[in-house]
Design an enzyme around this catalytic site. Sequence first.
Site, PDB file in Angstrom:
ATOM      1  N   GLU A 278      47.145   7.620  16.397  1.00 37.56           N
ATOM      2  CA  GLU A 278      45.781   8.056  15.946  1.00 37.56           C
ATOM      3  C   GLU A 278      44.870   9.165  16.429  1.00 37.56           C
ATOM      4  O   GLU A 278      43.944   8.925  16.821  1.00 37.56           O
ATOM      5  CB  GLU A 278      44.787   6.666  16.460  1.00 37.56           C
ATOM      6  CG  GLU A 278      45.007   6.377  17.918  1.00 37.56           C
ATOM      7  CD  GLU A 278      46.149   5.766  18.480  1.00 37.56           C
ATOM      8  OE1 GLU A 278      47.242   5.741  17.994  1.00 37.56           O
ATOM      9  OE2 GLU A 278      46.058   5.061  19.590  1.00 37.56           O
ATOM     10  N   HIS A 302      45.781   0.808  10.284  1.00 41.52           N
ATOM     11  CA  HIS A 302      45.925   0.390  11.551  1.00 41.52           C
ATOM     12  C   HIS A 302      45.329   1.872  12.466  1.00 41.52           C
ATOM     13  O   HIS A 302      44.581   1.741  13.397  1.00 41.52           O
ATOM     14  CB  HIS A 302      47.519   0.182  12.012  1.00 41.52           C
ATOM     15  CG  HIS A 302      47.404   0.123  13.526  1.00 41.52           C
ATOM     16  ND1 HIS A 302      47.610  -1.020  14.145  1.00 41.52           N
ATOM     17  CD2 HIS A 302      47.805   1.099  14.171  1.00 41.52           C
ATOM     18  CE1 HIS A 302      47.834  -0.842  15.363  1.00 41.52           C
ATOM     19  NE2 HIS A 302      48.137   0.540  15.580  1.00 41.52           N
ATOM     20  N   GLU A 303      45.804   2.928  12.002  1.00 41.01           N
ATOM     21  CA  GLU A 303      45.535   4.288  12.610  1.00 41.01           C
ATOM     22  C   GLU A 303      44.125   4.457  12.441  1.00 41.01           C
ATOM     23  O   GLU A 303      43.346   5.004  13.545  1.00 41.01           O
ATOM     24  CB  GLU A 303      46.509   5.545  12.150  1.00 41.01           C
ATOM     25  CG  GLU A 303      47.799   5.293  12.264  1.00 41.01           C
ATOM     26  CD  GLU A 303      48.366   4.680  13.767  1.00 41.01           C
ATOM     27  OE1 GLU A 303      47.505   4.961  14.923  1.00 41.01           O
ATOM     28  OE2 GLU A 303      49.494   3.966  13.780  1.00 41.01           O
ATOM     29  N   HIS A 306      41.890   2.433  14.832  1.00 43.02           N
ATOM     30  CA  HIS A 306      41.961   3.069  16.145  1.00 43.02           C
ATOM     31  C   HIS A 306      40.555   4.186  16.197  1.00 43.02           C
ATOM     32  O   HIS A 306      40.123   4.508  17.292  1.00 43.02           O
ATOM     33  CB  HIS A 306      43.130   3.945  16.659  1.00 43.02           C
ATOM     34  CG  HIS A 306      44.409   3.050  17.071  1.00 43.02           C
ATOM     35  ND1 HIS A 306      44.023   2.214  18.063  1.00 43.02           N
ATOM     36  CD2 HIS A 306      45.724   2.798  16.603  1.00 43.02           C
ATOM     37  CE1 HIS A 306      45.150   1.837  18.488  1.00 43.02           C
ATOM     38  NE2 HIS A 306      46.067   2.375  17.570  1.00 43.02           N
ATOM     39  N   GLU A 325      45.692  -1.595  21.348  1.00 43.72           N
ATOM     40  CA  GLU A 325      46.263  -2.136  20.175  1.00 43.72           C
ATOM     41  C   GLU A 325      45.982  -3.565  19.443  1.00 43.72           C
ATOM     42  O   GLU A 325      46.190  -3.534  18.495  1.00 43.72           O
ATOM     43  CB  GLU A 325      47.656  -2.079  20.563  1.00 43.72           C
ATOM     44  CG  GLU A 325      48.147  -0.583  20.854  1.00 43.72           C
ATOM     45  CD  GLU A 325      48.069   0.606  19.761  1.00 43.72           C
ATOM     46  OE1 GLU A 325      48.094   0.012  18.654  1.00 43.72           O
ATOM     47  OE2 GLU A 325      48.067   1.540  20.184  1.00 43.72           O
ATOM     48  N   ASP A 382      55.232   4.013  29.134  1.00 44.80           N
ATOM     49  CA  ASP A 382      55.954   3.849  27.695  1.00 44.80           C
ATOM     50  C   ASP A 382      56.714   2.520  27.639  1.00 44.80           C
ATOM     51  O   ASP A 382      57.030   1.743  26.810  1.00 44.80           O
ATOM     52  CB  ASP A 382      56.923   5.103  27.499  1.00 44.80           C
ATOM     53  CG  ASP A 382      57.202   4.962  26.110  1.00 44.80           C
ATOM     54  OD1 ASP A 382      56.144   4.976  25.206  1.00 44.80           O
ATOM     55  OD2 ASP A 382      58.414   5.024  25.803  1.00 44.80           O
ATOM     56  N   TYR A 390      50.194  -5.774  20.914  1.00 42.21           N
ATOM     57  CA  TYR A 390      49.857  -5.580  19.548  1.00 42.21           C
ATOM     58  C   TYR A 390      49.663  -6.919  19.188  1.00 42.21           C
ATOM     59  O   TYR A 390      48.580  -7.466  18.447  1.00 42.21           O
ATOM     60  CB  TYR A 390      50.815  -4.981  18.687  1.00 42.21           C
ATOM     61  CG  TYR A 390      51.028  -3.606  18.816  1.00 42.21           C
ATOM     62  CD1 TYR A 390      51.769  -3.036  19.869  1.00 42.21           C
ATOM     63  CD2 TYR A 390      50.550  -2.594  18.008  1.00 42.21           C
ATOM     64  CE1 TYR A 390      51.756  -1.612  20.330  1.00 42.21           C
ATOM     65  CE2 TYR A 390      50.762  -1.553  18.240  1.00 42.21           C
ATOM     66  CZ  TYR A 390      51.478  -0.795  19.180  1.00 42.21           C
ATOM     67  OH  TYR A 390      51.583   0.556  19.326  1.00 42.21           O
TER      68      TYR A 390
HETATM   69  N1  BES Z   1      49.049   4.590  19.438  1.00 44.20           N
HETATM   70  C1  BES Z   1      50.137   3.824  18.726  1.00 44.20           C
HETATM   71  C2  BES Z   1      51.428   4.677  19.016  1.00 44.20           C
HETATM   72  C3  BES Z   1      51.675   4.783  20.304  1.00 44.20           C
HETATM   73  C4  BES Z   1      51.897   3.757  21.055  1.00 44.20           C
HETATM   74  C5  BES Z   1      52.309   6.106  20.771  1.00 44.20           C
HETATM   75  C6  BES Z   1      52.170   3.737  22.324  1.00 44.20           C
HETATM   76  C7  BES Z   1      52.501   6.078  22.177  1.00 44.20           C
HETATM   77  C8  BES Z   1      52.716   5.163  22.995  1.00 44.20           C
HETATM   78  C9  BES Z   1      49.976   3.644  17.135  1.00 44.20           C
HETATM   79  O1  BES Z   1      48.430   3.422  16.844  1.00 44.20           O
HETATM   80  C10 BES Z   1      50.805   2.712  16.805  1.00 44.20           C
HETATM   81  O2  BES Z   1      50.762   1.454  17.242  1.00 44.20           O
HETATM   82  N2  BES Z   1      51.517   3.054  15.820  1.00 44.20           N
HETATM   83  C11 BES Z   1      52.643   1.796  15.199  1.00 44.20           C
HETATM   84  C12 BES Z   1      52.176   1.585  13.833  1.00 44.20           C
HETATM   85  C13 BES Z   1      51.157   0.465  13.776  1.00 44.20           C
HETATM   86  C14 BES Z   1      50.924  -0.104  12.261  1.00 44.20           C
HETATM   87  C15 BES Z   1      51.485  -1.015  14.714  1.00 44.20           C
HETATM   88  C16 BES Z   1      53.853   2.574  15.273  1.00 44.20           C
HETATM   89  O3  BES Z   1      53.994   3.693  15.376  1.00 44.20           O
HETATM   90  O4  BES Z   1      54.962   1.615  14.665  1.00 44.20           O
HETATM   91 ZN    ZN Z   2      48.065   1.436  17.387  1.00 46.52          ZN
END
Ligand code: BES
Ligand code: ZN
Length: 608
Positions: A278, A302-303, A306, A325, A382, A390
């Site tokens: 995002e 989703h993005e 954010h 999330e 991480d 989520y």
């Molecule tokens: N912010 C996240 C990606 C992220 C999370 C990067 C933790 C680094 C550490 C992004 O918004 C996200 O949640 N992406 C998901 C997609 C979403 C539709 C659930 C993904 O990448 O799968």
């Molecule tokens: Zn996200």
Amino acid sequence: MAVVSCQSLQEETHNDIQAMSKDQHSFAKPQKVVIKHLDLNIEVDFEKKSISGNASYDIQNNGSNEVVFDTRGLNIEGVTIGEGEQETSFELGEAREFLGSPLKVDIKENTKRVNIYYSTGKEAHALQWLNPQQTADKKHPFLFTQGQAILTRTWIPVQDSPGIRFTYNAKVKVPKELMAVMSASNPQAKNETGVYEFEMKQPIPAYLLALSVGDIVFKPVDERTGVYAEPSVIDGAVYEFADMGKMLDAAEKLYGKYQWERYDVIVLPPSFPFGGMENPRLTFATPTILAGDRSLTSLVAHELAHSWSGNLVTNATWDDFWMNEGFTVYFEKRIMEALYGEDYVDMLSVLGFQDLQGEIDDLGEESEDTHLKLNLAGRDPDDGMTNIAYEKGTLFLETIEAQVGREKFDVFLNKYFETNAFKTITTETFLEYLDNELLQPNQINMNVDEWVYGPGVPANAHAPVSERFEKVEVSINRFLANYNPSELETEGWTTHEWLHFVRNLPDNLTIDDMAKLDEAFGLTNSGNSEIAAAWFEKSINNNYEVAYPKMEEFLIKVGRRKFLVPLYKGLAKTEEGKKLAKEIYSKARTNYHAVSTNTLDALLGIES
Ligand code: BES
Ligand code: ZN
């Protein structure tokens, strides 16, 4: 500055973090000195695979003689203070795992500006340098950054804590045939100089700083939204994301004005480790959502969501990750409901609920990592970023909504975003706000603490149901009762129904059964990444090796961690499978971003 031994430095740093800042993943001491604005002036060198230049900060100094930045693997060439660029002394502390080294700069009590000259090193984990072969068009190299959670410090010296916000301007020099874009105001065409200027007027945390450089073109979707991609990808992407403007309208109607002016998406090469990121004004996205039929665009919702939950109201520390999330998944589904209706979102909810149950099974029912509020002290953030944030997060919010009713919940959320805009929020502040603004006024007694500080899924969870999926389940049962695939009523199924179908096939099918399904529905050759990935996983579990060559191709091309982990994990369950996994990984690894190789090296027991 005195040289301190590693041991005592660690103790000192540890105590400082405890005393001064609640964010365990940053060395910064924002109570003493905090950054307010960044002027970034850098050059991107594809030959050396390095970024170099300077980061100049306007700081707010509460009378301290030292400012501390986060760095990891950076070469710090010099530091000056004030507009007159007076030399000053600095010290780069001992490197700690994940966190890198604190950069301590001596300043005066009235110092307002600090200029850091630096270059990135070999281990700049945020950066992925791609050679032309790793791009869609195979003509030019490509670079993208991934900052979340604590990787921005690997390409910019910065106070890298989600609770610290600053505005930025950037000047980025790139090879003339390429264009640069950032999480800021962006160019819409290449220029002849290869120098691009950016402005982000709204204060953002460091993890949202982002840069992409490549043979990138732009096409608008409507006045406010558009797409960036490589030339061969752009038209498909514009088609896929045609509803972006409607999503933005729906989002504003739900939770208030969009605060970031434009909303664009850049479709990156397939090695991008996430589905989406995002980055403000410019979502970074994987090309694996280009299904050709607009069926995977909930990721864009989703993005986009954010832009409120996360970018406007930001988790104070990574322990509060669910505040980013969980709210975003809830909001994403509300946008999708506004555009495509309830039965569409019911499918998303059931798939999400299954992800949640799968995650709890993996982590263990009683694991503390199944709490919404995490404790990531001493760990790489991480590691804690699982489906719990989520899916348990959204389930918690949906359960509250079910109790108070949607109308009141929406009034509450509107006020929440308005009151907390451009601020950070801890789980505790939110719970207090929730209690004062929603639960008490409506005399609702809820097991909030159980949801937030307890494991698993509480019994009062608002568990989702999907009528469309119930029909899919009928088809699965018929197939298991020896109906022919052609007799199953699959007509009109969307991606999500296929996904539900494939995911819920048992793991003890015969090769013959798998082959029948494959022949009837072309699953091994599916061009839809979600369906293909689910089918490959099923193929591993059912020893359906016919799918392996396609799976290998997929694993070599795609770097999206969400797809990679279940496949490598599935393979690694048997000795033979593990051998194959390692073989494929040895060919694929150079195509993956550090975020993915970190996880997979550990999973496959490979020394990095
Ligand atoms: N912010 C996240 C990606 C992220 C999370 C990067 C933790 C680094 C550490 C992004 O918004 C996200 O949640 N992406 C998901 C997609 C979403 C539709 C659930 C993904 O990448 O799968
Ligand atoms: Zn996200």
